[in-house]
Design a protein around this motif. Sequence first.
Motif, PDB file in Angstrom:
ATOM      1  N   UNK A 121       0.767  -0.669   0.314  1.00  7.05           N
ATOM      2  CA  UNK A 121      -0.295   0.133  -0.190  1.00  7.05           C
ATOM      3  C   UNK A 121       0.510   1.500   0.589  1.00  7.05           C
ATOM      4  N   UNK A 122      -0.053   2.184  -0.592  1.00 10.16           N
ATOM      5  CA  UNK A 122       1.021   3.336  -0.551  1.00 10.16           C
ATOM      6  C   UNK A 122       0.674   4.133   0.515  1.00 10.16           C
ATOM      7  N   UNK A 123      -0.233   4.331   1.283  1.00 10.47           N
ATOM      8  CA  UNK A 123      -1.061   4.863   2.209  1.00 10.47           C
ATOM      9  C   UNK A 123      -1.265   4.110   3.595  1.00 10.47           C
ATOM     10  N   UNK A 124      -0.968   4.819   4.828  1.00 16.03           N
ATOM     11  CA  UNK A 124      -1.607   3.783   5.775  1.00 16.03           C
ATOM     12  C   UNK A 124      -2.910   3.491   6.099  1.00 16.03           C
TER      13      UNK A 124
ATOM     14  N   UNK B 204      -6.457   2.328   7.462  1.00 18.09           N
ATOM     15  CA  UNK B 204      -7.066   1.900   8.595  1.00 18.09           C
ATOM     16  C   UNK B 204      -7.313   0.589   8.244  1.00 18.09           C
ATOM     17  N   UNK B 205      -7.534   0.127   6.930  1.00 15.70           N
ATOM     18  CA  UNK B 205      -8.013  -1.662   6.890  1.00 15.70           C
ATOM     19  C   UNK B 205      -6.310  -1.978   6.391  1.00 15.70           C
TER      20      UNK B 205
ATOM     21  N   UNK C 251      -5.022  -2.352  10.549  1.00 17.88           N
ATOM     22  CA  UNK C 251      -4.981  -3.126  10.705  1.00 17.88           C
ATOM     23  C   UNK C 251      -4.523  -4.965  10.577  1.00 17.88           C
ATOM     24  N   UNK C 252      -4.746  -4.742   9.150  1.00 17.87           N
ATOM     25  CA  UNK C 252      -4.042  -6.432   8.241  1.00 17.87           C
ATOM     26  C   UNK C 252      -3.019  -6.886   8.938  1.00 17.87           C
ATOM     27  N   UNK C 253      -1.756  -5.376   9.016  1.00 15.60           N
ATOM     28  CA  UNK C 253      -0.220  -5.280   9.795  1.00 15.60           C
ATOM     29  C   UNK C 253      -0.505  -5.601  11.003  1.00 15.60           C
TER      30      UNK C 253
ATOM     31  N   UNK D 212      -6.559  10.402   3.514  1.00 18.50           N
ATOM     32  CA  UNK D 212      -6.293   9.708   2.806  1.00 18.50           C
ATOM     33  C   UNK D 212      -6.904   9.858   1.158  1.00 18.50           C
ATOM     34  N   UNK D 213      -7.424  10.530   1.414  1.00 18.84           N
ATOM     35  CA  UNK D 213      -8.384  10.834  -0.498  1.00 18.84           C
ATOM     36  C   UNK D 213      -6.946  11.863  -1.072  1.00 18.84           C
ATOM     37  N   UNK D 214      -6.559  12.935   0.390  1.00 20.40           N
ATOM     38  CA  UNK D 214      -5.903  14.003  -0.395  1.00 20.40           C
ATOM     39  C   UNK D 214      -4.239  13.639  -0.726  1.00 20.40           C
ATOM     40  N   UNK D 215      -3.673  12.257   0.482  1.00 22.60           N
ATOM     41  CA  UNK D 215      -2.648  11.640   0.209  1.00 22.60           C
ATOM     42  C   UNK D 215      -2.821  10.717  -1.194  1.00 22.60           C
ATOM     43  N   UNK D 216      -4.025  10.343  -1.471  1.00 22.59           N
ATOM     44  CA  UNK D 216      -4.181   9.268  -2.880  1.00 22.59           C
ATOM     45  C   UNK D 216      -3.574  10.231  -3.936  1.00 22.59           C
ATOM     46  N   UNK D 217      -4.216  11.560  -3.869  1.00 21.40           N
ATOM     47  CA  UNK D 217      -4.697  12.386  -5.135  1.00 21.40           C
ATOM     48  C   UNK D 217      -3.494  13.250  -5.593  1.00 21.40           C
TER      49      UNK D 217
END
Length: 184
Positions: free
Chosen positions: A7-10, A12-13, A16-18, A156-161
């Motif tokens: 993943x490029x961004x941390x 929550x899902x 949690x997996x980690x 998260x959305x801003x980070x992705x953009x």
Amino acid sequence: PDVLVMTATPIPRTLALTLYGDLDVSVIDQLPPGRKPVGTYWRTEAARWAVYDHLIHREIPAGRQGYVICPLVEESDKLQAQAATEWLETLQRRYPGVRFGLLHGRMKPDEKDAAMEAFRRGETQVLVATTVVEVGVDVPNASMIIIEGADRFGLSQLHQLRGRVGRGQHQSYCVLISDAKTPE
């Protein structure tokens, strides 16, 4: 490993997996060779045209491209936010020599593919889009992203953009346009 989760961004899902999925963690904490950090800036709506002038008069003549992200596809009676279709028309009137494109989720799949491919090939200089470009878009020549109504998006959305730029060798910029009510 039998399974590699990246993943490029941390989000929550993924966290949690980690934490609870008994996964080992490897962190890539540096940019690929030759890449520069993306400069991220917040500007109010009063400074909007200075931001666009930078894109149109500095980045585009240097051979680079840019994104403009709008929170809505079309104008809404209920929400006061920038709409991609109307904003495209405004930009075309203000900057008539620039090759603009439009991309949003209500377009047919083949129209979306054509718009993205035109941008990828450099036929489109500025792509006005909604968050449909949030993931899976790699255009190394894109050096600037302007996010209208940035306070309407999550972190998260801003980070992705923001991740849509800074993929090439050129200095890249992410400018968040918002008249937010609080500094946060």
